[in-house]
Design a protein around this motif. Sequence first.
Motif, short mmCIF file in Angstrom:
data_model
loop_
_atom_site.label_atom_id
_atom_site.label_comp_id
_atom_site.label_asym_id
_atom_site.label_seq_id
_atom_site.Cartn_x
_atom_site.Cartn_y
_atom_site.Cartn_z
N PHE A 1 0.74 -0.85 -0.45
CA PHE A 1 0.31 0.11 -0.01
C PHE A 1 1.07 1.06 0.22
N SER A 2 0.32 2.85 -1.10
CA SER A 2 1.39 3.40 -0.51
C SER A 2 -0.27 4.65 -0.06
N ALA A 3 0.56 5.24 0.51
CA ALA A 3 -0.48 6.30 0.73
C ALA A 3 -0.51 7.54 -0.41
N ARG A 4 0.19 7.15 -1.79
CA ARG A 4 0.00 8.24 -2.12
C ARG A 4 -1.52 8.61 -3.12
N ARG A 5 -1.62 9.83 -3.19
CA ARG A 5 -3.54 9.49 -4.37
C ARG A 5 -3.30 11.12 -5.01
N THR A 6 -3.82 10.52 -6.49
CA THR A 6 -4.32 11.66 -7.96
C THR A 6 -5.10 11.39 -7.98
N ALA A 7 -6.61 12.95 -8.38
CA ALA A 7 -7.04 12.69 -8.92
C ALA A 7 -7.40 12.38 -10.54
N ASP A 8 -8.32 11.90 -11.00
CA ASP A 8 -8.12 11.39 -12.08
C ASP A 8 -9.03 12.67 -13.02
N PRO A 9 -8.38 13.23 -14.04
CA PRO A 9 -8.21 13.84 -14.71
C PRO A 9 -9.65 14.73 -15.46
N ILE A 10 -10.05 13.25 -15.65
CA ILE A 10 -11.96 13.40 -16.99
C ILE A 10 -12.78 13.62 -15.53
N ASN A 11 -12.66 12.69 -14.21
CA ASN A 11 -14.25 12.61 -13.11
C ASN A 11 -13.68 13.24 -12.20
#
Length: 236
Positions: free
Chosen positions: A202-212
């Motif tokens: 598990f990685s705590a890193r997260r990003t947001a999908d540029p589409i939704n």
Amino acid sequence: MIRQAHAILMLLLGVTVLRTAFTDVYLRYVKEGLRPLLIGVGVVLIVAAAATFWYEWRRPAPENQPPPQEGHREPRVSWLLAVPVLALILVAPPALGAYTVDRAGSAIQQPAGFPALAAGDPVPLTVGDYAARAVYDHGRSLAGRTVKVTGFVTLGKGGEPMLARLTLSCCAGDAQPIKVGLEGKVPAGLRPNAWLEVTGAFSARRTADPINRAPIPYLAVTEAKPVPEPRNPYES
């Protein structure tokens, strides 16, 4: 002749549906549990075609029937309707992949709960299960565990490789992607639609999908190796 043409198309379509249903090719189009329905549809189409041929053969020829007029001839172009059916018989289209994922936002589903993981590492998880635990359980059930996830490669913003899988509610027409970012020991030169078995944590890193703007979690990769496309390329 029009009824006979319809019967031929029904027969071809029925044979195609049965041929697809009795092989794993049908898994490219619908969920696994729908195989009995496909078989039933194929049988009905073939029976309907046979009944049409029987009716046309048994029907007495009408007396004093005038010859067909020039303006009432059946257009030959109508036989082009058989081309898609023949194409399915000869060449089955591949399952949906990176092209679809790149044009739809990630659709992680929040489950009712998070059952305890099986004993032993690495524990096999689907892309959807890992993503849900990483996002909605904040990785608590993944803490201290090594996981193994299989999916195909898609390229995120800037060409960053990601692991993806498509989920089906019914058929390929309602397919929705689930995306997981990769960090750590990610192999270089990954190409879209290449299938990978990824081992990591598990990685705590997260990003947001540029589409939704949906969350995309990450997986810290310790090992990644190419694998063949699985029998069922979709997740339920």
